[in-house]
Design an enzyme around this catalytic site. Structure first.
Site, PDB file in Angstrom:
ATOM      1  N   ILE A  13       0.832  -1.206   0.000  1.00  0.00           N
ATOM      2  CA  ILE A  13       0.000   0.000   0.000  1.00  0.00           C
ATOM      3  C   ILE A  13       0.864   1.252   0.000  1.00  0.00           C
ATOM      4  O   ILE A  13       0.539   2.250  -0.640  1.00  0.00           O
ATOM      5  CB  ILE A  13      -0.953   0.004   1.215  1.00  0.00           C
ATOM      6  CG1 ILE A  13      -1.955  -1.145   1.100  1.00  0.00           C
ATOM      7  CG2 ILE A  13      -1.693   1.331   1.324  1.00  0.00           C
ATOM      8  CD1 ILE A  13      -2.856  -1.308   2.315  1.00  0.00           C
ATOM      9  N   ASP A  53      14.058   3.275   9.405  1.00  0.00           N
ATOM     10  CA  ASP A  53      13.549   2.165  10.198  1.00  0.00           C
ATOM     11  C   ASP A  53      12.798   2.777  11.371  1.00  0.00           C
ATOM     12  O   ASP A  53      13.406   3.410  12.239  1.00  0.00           O
ATOM     13  CB  ASP A  53      14.709   1.296  10.690  1.00  0.00           C
ATOM     14  CG  ASP A  53      14.262   0.112  11.538  1.00  0.00           C
ATOM     15  OD1 ASP A  53      13.080   0.075  11.955  1.00  0.00           O
ATOM     16  OD2 ASP A  53      15.091  -0.773  11.796  1.00  0.00           O
ATOM     17  N   ASN A  80       2.844   4.522   7.231  1.00  0.00           N
ATOM     18  CA  ASN A  80       2.379   3.311   6.586  1.00  0.00           C
ATOM     19  C   ASN A  80       3.087   2.051   7.089  1.00  0.00           C
ATOM     20  O   ASN A  80       2.533   0.955   7.033  1.00  0.00           O
ATOM     21  CB  ASN A  80       2.572   3.423   5.068  1.00  0.00           C
ATOM     22  CG  ASN A  80       2.311   2.120   4.351  1.00  0.00           C
ATOM     23  OD1 ASN A  80       1.170   1.712   4.161  1.00  0.00           O
ATOM     24  ND2 ASN A  80       3.379   1.445   3.938  1.00  0.00           N
ATOM     25  N   SER A 129      -6.075   0.357  11.485  1.00  0.00           N
ATOM     26  CA  SER A 129      -6.867  -0.810  11.105  1.00  0.00           C
ATOM     27  C   SER A 129      -8.125  -0.886  11.949  1.00  0.00           C
ATOM     28  O   SER A 129      -8.104  -0.603  13.155  1.00  0.00           O
ATOM     29  CB  SER A 129      -6.060  -2.094  11.301  1.00  0.00           C
ATOM     30  OG  SER A 129      -6.864  -3.227  11.068  1.00  0.00           O
ATOM     31  N   LYS A 157      -2.672  -1.491  16.747  1.00  0.00           N
ATOM     32  CA  LYS A 157      -3.380  -0.565  15.853  1.00  0.00           C
ATOM     33  C   LYS A 157      -4.393   0.279  16.629  1.00  0.00           C
ATOM     34  O   LYS A 157      -4.635   1.440  16.279  1.00  0.00           O
ATOM     35  CB  LYS A 157      -4.066  -1.333  14.730  1.00  0.00           C
ATOM     36  CG  LYS A 157      -3.090  -1.860  13.683  1.00  0.00           C
ATOM     37  CD  LYS A 157      -2.330  -0.725  12.997  1.00  0.00           C
ATOM     38  CE  LYS A 157      -1.501  -1.216  11.832  1.00  0.00           C
ATOM     39  NZ  LYS A 157      -0.775  -0.122  11.136  1.00  0.00           N
ATOM     40  N   THR A 186      -1.372  -8.089   0.120  1.00  0.00           N
ATOM     41  CA  THR A 186       0.012  -7.643   0.254  1.00  0.00           C
ATOM     42  C   THR A 186       0.837  -8.775   0.855  1.00  0.00           C
ATOM     43  O   THR A 186       0.305  -9.805   1.267  1.00  0.00           O
ATOM     44  CB  THR A 186       0.126  -6.408   1.174  1.00  0.00           C
ATOM     45  OG1 THR A 186      -0.265  -6.790   2.509  1.00  0.00           O
ATOM     46  CG2 THR A 186      -0.770  -5.267   0.696  1.00  0.00           C
TER      47      THR A 186
END
Length: 229
Positions: A13, A53, A80, A129, A157, A186
């Site tokens: 994504i 990172d 992301n 999410s 999340k 993905t």
């Protein structure tokens, strides 16, 4: 030109979001743990790459310093980067999940705030999410209620969404919004099978990444609108 940084953007994504934003004229930085892979992805779409990172403080500081030196500001930040660890939770998996999915949001946001404040329309998007929504995981009609073995992902999340809300309250001059991109095919979800194309899910990210100065802040939404938590 709008200067945009997307974490974990060398594939999935994140990469598709970068591609779509490049088509809209954004000057995109692809953040990637592996700089070589990031540079390869960036070359495909005419973007730039930076080693980043989200679990490493020095890597984050260096990445934002690189952007500051090159552009002097940051207009859009897309969180992301994320991981999904399945199976029975334990201490190491909990630490790794939260470090990437939630603490990473804090690391990168805090490092980026000085550059975001130099933007006329600063905008932060958190790819979260609905698996972290108390409502969704307890609503029988929602697919999230049938998920198992992803406790650490869901919890981390939920933390990422809550961080988004508090950042929006703490920094009313910057838009902070979280989103559910939709179940997507993905590398991260390959073990689950199925999922829609990344192109469809990235459009939701792009919508929030291109909000104007009068856009909402402190929200959690998917492609159909705001979601209950």
């Amino acid at each position: 030109m709008t200067v945009t940084l997307i974490t974990g953007a060398n594939k999935g994504i994140g990469f598709e979001t970068a591609r779509q934003l490049r088509e809209l004229g954004h000057d995109v930085w692809i953040g990637a743990r592996d700089l070589g892979r990031g540079e390869q992805a960036a070359a495909e779409i005419g973007a730039r790459a930076v080693q980043l990172d989200v679990t490493d403080d020095e890597s984050v500081r260096a990445a934002l310093a690189t952007i500051e030196e090159a552009d002097g500001r940051l207009d859009v930040l897309v969180h992301n980067a994320g991981i999904l660890l399945t199976g029975a939770p334990d201490g190491p998996s909990a630490l790794r999940s939260f470090d990437t999915n939630a603490v990473g949001v804090v690391r990168v946001t805090e490092a980026a705030l000085p550059l975001l404040r130099r933007s006329e329309t600063p905008n932060v998007v958190v790819v979260s999410s609905s698996a972290g929504s108390f409502w969704a995981v307890n609503e029988p009609s929602r697919p999230e209620s049938q998920l198992s073995g992803i406790a650490m992902y869901s919890a981390s999340k939920a933390a990422a969404t809550m961080l988004t809300v508090h950042y929006a309250k703490a920094h009313p001059d910057i838009r902070f919004n979280a989103l559910e991109p939709g179940f997507t095919s993905t590398d991260m979800t390959s073990a689950m099978g199925g999922g829609r194309p990344v192109q469809d899910s990235a459009r939701t990210v792009v919508r929030l990444a291109t909000l104007g100065a009068d856009g909402p802040t402190g929200t959690f939404s998917d492609e159909d609108g705001e979601l209950r938590w």
